[in-house]
Write a protein that holds these residues in place. Sequence first.
Motif, short mmCIF file in Angstrom:
data_model
loop_
_atom_site.label_atom_id
_atom_site.label_comp_id
_atom_site.label_asym_id
_atom_site.label_seq_id
_atom_site.Cartn_x
_atom_site.Cartn_y
_atom_site.Cartn_z
N SER A 1 12.52 3.38 1.36
CA SER A 1 11.33 2.68 1.82
C SER A 1 10.21 3.67 2.14
O SER A 1 10.08 4.15 3.26
N GLY A 2 9.44 3.95 1.17
CA GLY A 2 8.42 4.96 1.31
C GLY A 2 9.04 6.34 1.46
O GLY A 2 10.14 6.62 1.02
N ASP A 3 8.28 7.21 2.13
CA ASP A 3 8.70 8.60 2.36
C ASP A 3 9.25 8.74 3.77
O ASP A 3 8.66 9.38 4.64
N LEU A 4 10.39 8.11 4.01
CA LEU A 4 10.92 8.03 5.37
C LEU A 4 11.18 9.40 5.99
O LEU A 4 10.73 9.68 7.10
N ALA A 5 11.92 10.24 5.29
CA ALA A 5 12.26 11.53 5.88
C ALA A 5 11.03 12.41 6.10
O ALA A 5 10.83 12.94 7.20
N PRO A 6 10.16 12.60 5.11
CA PRO A 6 8.98 13.44 5.37
C PRO A 6 8.10 12.91 6.49
O PRO A 6 7.65 13.68 7.35
N LEU A 7 7.86 11.60 6.51
CA LEU A 7 6.97 11.06 7.54
C LEU A 7 7.61 11.07 8.92
O LEU A 7 6.90 11.03 9.94
N ALA A 8 8.95 11.15 8.99
CA ALA A 8 9.60 11.25 10.30
C ALA A 8 9.16 12.51 11.04
O ALA A 8 9.08 12.52 12.27
N TYR A 9 8.85 13.57 10.28
CA TYR A 9 8.41 14.81 10.92
C TYR A 9 7.00 14.67 11.50
O TYR A 9 6.67 15.33 12.49
N LEU A 10 6.19 13.80 10.91
CA LEU A 10 4.89 13.49 11.50
C LEU A 10 5.08 12.71 12.79
O LEU A 10 4.44 13.01 13.81
N VAL A 11 5.97 11.71 12.78
CA VAL A 11 6.21 10.92 13.97
C VAL A 11 6.75 11.81 15.10
O VAL A 11 6.34 11.69 16.26
N GLU A 12 7.64 12.72 14.74
CA GLU A 12 8.22 13.59 15.77
C GLU A 12 7.15 14.36 16.53
O GLU A 12 7.16 14.42 17.76
N VAL A 13 6.20 14.96 15.82
CA VAL A 13 5.21 15.79 16.52
C VAL A 13 4.15 14.93 17.21
O VAL A 13 3.64 15.31 18.27
N LEU A 14 3.83 13.77 16.66
CA LEU A 14 2.88 12.89 17.34
C LEU A 14 3.44 12.42 18.67
O LEU A 14 2.67 12.16 19.62
#
Length: 547
Positions: A158-171
């Motif tokens: 579902s989309g780029d789940l793993a890469p975008l998780a790193y954005l969520v982590e730092v936000l």
Amino acid sequence: MTITEHPHAGATQLTVSLGGDTLGIADIAAIARRSEAVAVTVAADARERMRASVALRDDLIATGQPIYGVTTGVGNSVTTHLSPERAEYMMAVGFRKLLVGSGPAAAPDVTRAMMLVRANCLARGHSAIRPEAVDLILAFLGRDILPIVPECGSVGASGDLAPLAYLVEVLTGGGTVLHRGLRRSTTEVLAEEGLSPLRLQPKEGMALLNGTSFMAAFAALAVHDATELALVSDVCTALAVEALTGNMDHFHPRLHAQKPHPGQVRSAARIRSLLDGSRLAVTHADILAATPTVGSGEIQRVERGVQDRYSIRCAPHVAGVLADTLDCFKTWVEVEVNSSNDNPLFDVDLGIVHNGGHFYGGHMGQAGDALKLAVANVADLLDRQLALLVDAKYNRGLPDNLVRHHAVDDPRAGMHHGLKGTQIAASALTAEALYRAAPATLHSRSTEAHNQDKVSMGATAVRGARDVVELTGRVAAIHLLAACQAVDLRGGPQMLADGTRAAYEAVRGLVPFVDVEGRLDEDLASIARFVAEGGVGRAVAGSLPNC
């Protein structure tokens, strides 16, 4: 909120407004590469749409109905129905299971592009996420605070789940960031910059995670760079025509009007314009004038035929495919970066939630695979032209490997191999580009207990496009070095047309004539950077037609 960056003093400021479906590839490249002073804003009406979708989210949660990823589990756990009180907790912890990336970290320009695209998609106002979340992404961008995102781990749905998780982590204040080029604790950087981490509300984690922004970032930058490569290919061809005293009428507009693919026509027009005024290229009439008339019943061999080899004569047909591919997929990429591509989406007008599959990266995957093929073919074209330039059997009087002639009693005679090594290197780079052009989108995998049973592999495809573009840029660098070497041996730049002479002078400003054996890797890297940064296009801009 307005985030302003001024990487170059005195630069003209570019203003980009998010949420209005107007974000373009040129905007993304400028912001991602910090090449211009940029002001990024969120449109006022976009902020209102975002607030309205959040209000609808809260109203629907209060009814107790199941809302995917908000009051239900995600993926194969969709049948788990949660109470409204559990929704916020699920957002706070749900992304952590997706911090599973591997491989090299994405380059900073890709990460910036990903963040910008994600902010723009969310700013459209259908994702039930607060404007404050988008503001924080823009604050990170403006202060050059970047998540460190491993390249591998996305199947494109579902989309780029793993890469975008790193954005969520730092936000949300966790993990490690790249802050102005240095790896640092996110907590320390946020405190230093006076920023507060995001506390995720229901749906907001899904909104940030469940999209195509990682693959769209790669796609946007690859399309941007391949557009420059299409022009560089035409410049290389024009220089090769002159170095080989080729027939410029292969690029005549009347000829290409009879097969009017737009990209092919543009390529031929650019090559013809770059050759305007050349004292090395010849016309069909020149060739006829130099060819003795054959007597009745006789046969004669002439020094040259009326047409050149395919890698010269068919160059617009190869580069034109790339140009037309770019025209098509530029539209696809710009639709993607201006779309709402998470799930579910909130319809304020109807007061309902839509469940769908907009996170699917099929268009980005197809764009990446097609771009790889078209760019790799340009690498092969330039490699074939290079082979003609360095081979005395085909280069019309130039020495083998473009070595300067030395008298037989000169101690340097026969001791140097000129550009032999560079031609081998170009062949290796071309072979790698060709094998990497194999399609990725055919390799769908069924994942997550067969919930994601048909995936796009979009991220893999566009990462491959990035690689092929970079490899082809290096081939172009070697071609430019060889073509300029051949021009010097043919009589010097005074014989060139204005357009090709501008390219020649730009290359010679970086690398001198290769007279003796020596390492060339740093020189070639310098030319490759010049190509990648648009230097060739800027050098010849005054000699290009308006097409």
